[in-house]
Design an enzyme around this catalytic site. Sequence first.
Site, PDB file in Angstrom:
ATOM      1  N   ASP A  13       3.251  -2.262  -4.186  1.00 35.56           N
ATOM      2  CA  ASP A  13       3.710  -2.578  -5.190  1.00 35.56           C
ATOM      3  C   ASP A  13       3.910  -2.356  -6.012  1.00 35.56           C
ATOM      4  OD1 ASP A  13       3.510  -5.513  -3.778  1.00 35.56           O
ATOM      5  OD2 ASP A  13       1.466  -5.198  -5.166  1.00 35.56           O
ATOM      6  N   LYS A  16       9.141   0.321  -4.729  1.00 41.01           N
ATOM      7  CA  LYS A  16       9.158   1.558  -3.773  1.00 41.01           C
ATOM      8  C   LYS A  16      10.753   0.716  -3.124  1.00 41.01           C
ATOM      9  CE  LYS A  16       6.083   1.643  -1.060  1.00 41.01           C
ATOM     10  NZ  LYS A  16       4.509   0.849  -2.463  1.00 41.01           N
TER      11      LYS A  16
HETATM   12  P1  IMP Z   1      -4.621  -5.171   4.731  1.00 39.51           P
HETATM   13  O1  IMP Z   1      -3.976  -4.156   4.402  1.00 39.51           O
HETATM   14  O2  IMP Z   1      -3.686  -6.617   5.031  1.00 39.51           O
HETATM   15  O3  IMP Z   1      -5.928  -4.824   5.004  1.00 39.51           O
HETATM   16  O4  IMP Z   1      -5.623  -5.024   2.499  1.00 39.51           O
HETATM   17  C1  IMP Z   1      -5.893  -4.495   2.626  1.00 39.51           C
HETATM   18  C2  IMP Z   1      -6.257  -4.252   0.941  1.00 39.51           C
HETATM   19  O5  IMP Z   1      -4.556  -3.816   0.132  1.00 39.51           O
HETATM   20  C3  IMP Z   1      -5.678  -5.522   0.166  1.00 39.51           C
HETATM   21  O6  IMP Z   1      -6.286  -5.461  -1.506  1.00 39.51           O
HETATM   22  C4  IMP Z   1      -4.666  -5.721   0.011  1.00 39.51           C
HETATM   23  O7  IMP Z   1      -3.891  -6.441  -1.739  1.00 39.51           O
HETATM   24  C5  IMP Z   1      -3.811  -4.253  -0.149  1.00 39.51           C
HETATM   25  N1  IMP Z   1      -2.727  -4.521   0.265  1.00 39.51           N
HETATM   26  C6  IMP Z   1      -2.149  -4.436   1.402  1.00 39.51           C
HETATM   27  N2  IMP Z   1      -0.478  -3.897   1.862  1.00 39.51           N
HETATM   28  C7  IMP Z   1      -0.196  -4.261   0.414  1.00 39.51           C
HETATM   29  C8  IMP Z   1       0.815  -3.870  -0.233  1.00 39.51           C
HETATM   30  O8  IMP Z   1       2.166  -3.596   0.628  1.00 39.51           O
HETATM   31  N3  IMP Z   1       1.339  -4.119  -1.575  1.00 39.51           N
HETATM   32  C9  IMP Z   1      -0.162  -4.274  -2.261  1.00 39.51           C
HETATM   33  N4  IMP Z   1      -1.559  -3.866  -2.192  1.00 39.51           N
HETATM   34  C10 IMP Z   1      -1.438  -4.230  -0.716  1.00 39.51           C
END
Ligand code: IMP
Length: 429
Positions: A13, A16
């Site tokens: 976030d 990008k």
């Molecule tokens: P997952 O990628 O859905 O398995 O989430 C794992 C961790 O990565 C969590 O803390 C999410 O909030 C974080 N996360 C995944 N994608 C993003 C993103 O695009 N921006 C910020 N945090 C992310």
Amino acid sequence: MANVAVIGAQWGDEGKGKIVDWLAERADVVVRFQGGHNAGHTLVIGENVYKLSLLPSGIVRGTPSVIGNGVVLDPWALKAEVEKLTAQGVTITPDVLHIADNCALILPFHRDLDALREDASGAGKIGTTRRGIGPAYEDKVGRRAIRVCDLAHLDDLGPQLDRLCAHHDALRAGFGEPPVDRDALVAELREIADFVLSFAKPVWLMLNEARKRGDRILFEGAQGVLLDVDHGTYPFVTSSNTIAGTAAGGSGLGPSAVGFVLGIAKAYTTRVGSGPFPTELENDVGERLGVRGHEFGTVTGRKRRCGWFDAVLVRQAAAVSGVTGIALTKLDVLDGFETISICTGYLLHGQTLDHFPSNAADQAAVQPVYEEIEGWSQSTAGARSWAQLPAQAIKYIRRIEELIQCPVALVSTSPEREDTILVRDPFLD
Ligand code: IMP
């Protein structure tokens, strides 16, 4: 002339989307190389706002866009995003969108498992986006995944499905869920197969050809280095490698294909989901950063946690990713603060640390050591040159450069593309 990899240098976030959009206009091809539809990239073009999760940002301007083999692909999320953008007037055809035929698929039971595990984890919850990203990568590494190319051979899936279902049925039983309905799964895949296959090809071939021609390749990272499965705040991370080194392996090119590594960092810090965050401000200041910075997740709408800039973390992120230059975003959010703090080191059980430790308990225990600098009262919103920045804002940027041991290549001062101060053009480096 370099190819450019854009990666997040914090917890995702960082803004990008805008930077990638700006670079994509001059790129010949844009490649996503890891992650899936857990990403949230917002592009503001004139009056229009485009929210992308899975598609490379180049798609909006018609730049050839590639989903590389390092991505995990949810076919239904792909279709929904293509339809949403098409309704916004974006043309998405197989001439513009190219999907690696060796991408692993995210299937409906991956989503279920992601949610079931999170719900059962109590305080140990990771706070995932519940998109099935982790379970899909596990199946890829476990050699059970169904891949894009398999959609053309659904009648021959038997042994792969045996392996996949043997694994998932056992897990599902543990959660009191029925076994995977194999027939229903194959039927759902049959329905969507032609749509996905219309974009599928060996993209490594196409990218290697592009490289030989001297085309400009833009690698678009998702999430951020602090969410990297090796280098991030494990276990509170995503399930892919988010560092720039993945750009090559996740797209089918050699490591020398990645030239300039542009790390994106906010002028402060945010995080969504659980996990350590040394400079988090659970007070009025954090609240003010969140409100001014509109810090709500693009994908899940969750409120982001906010805090001061952590120079230790960004220095570490820049080192493990080989960052050539930083794009500093959302500087204007700091306008009007009387003083601004920067974290320059940590204290852990009375010891000074100049890096973030690996152990989760230590990561949670570190206390930030701050340096305070005077803020500025003038607005930096929309500044397009150094001359338009107050002296204190320039001082802040220079101090960050010193602390992270990496030059600032760009400063972004609003969501508008043109509101950017360019110090060093990554493509011309
Ligand atoms: P997952 O990628 O859905 O398995 O989430 C794992 C961790 O990565 C969590 O803390 C999410 O909030 C974080 N996360 C995944 N994608 C993003 C993103 O695009 N921006 C910020 N945090 C992310």
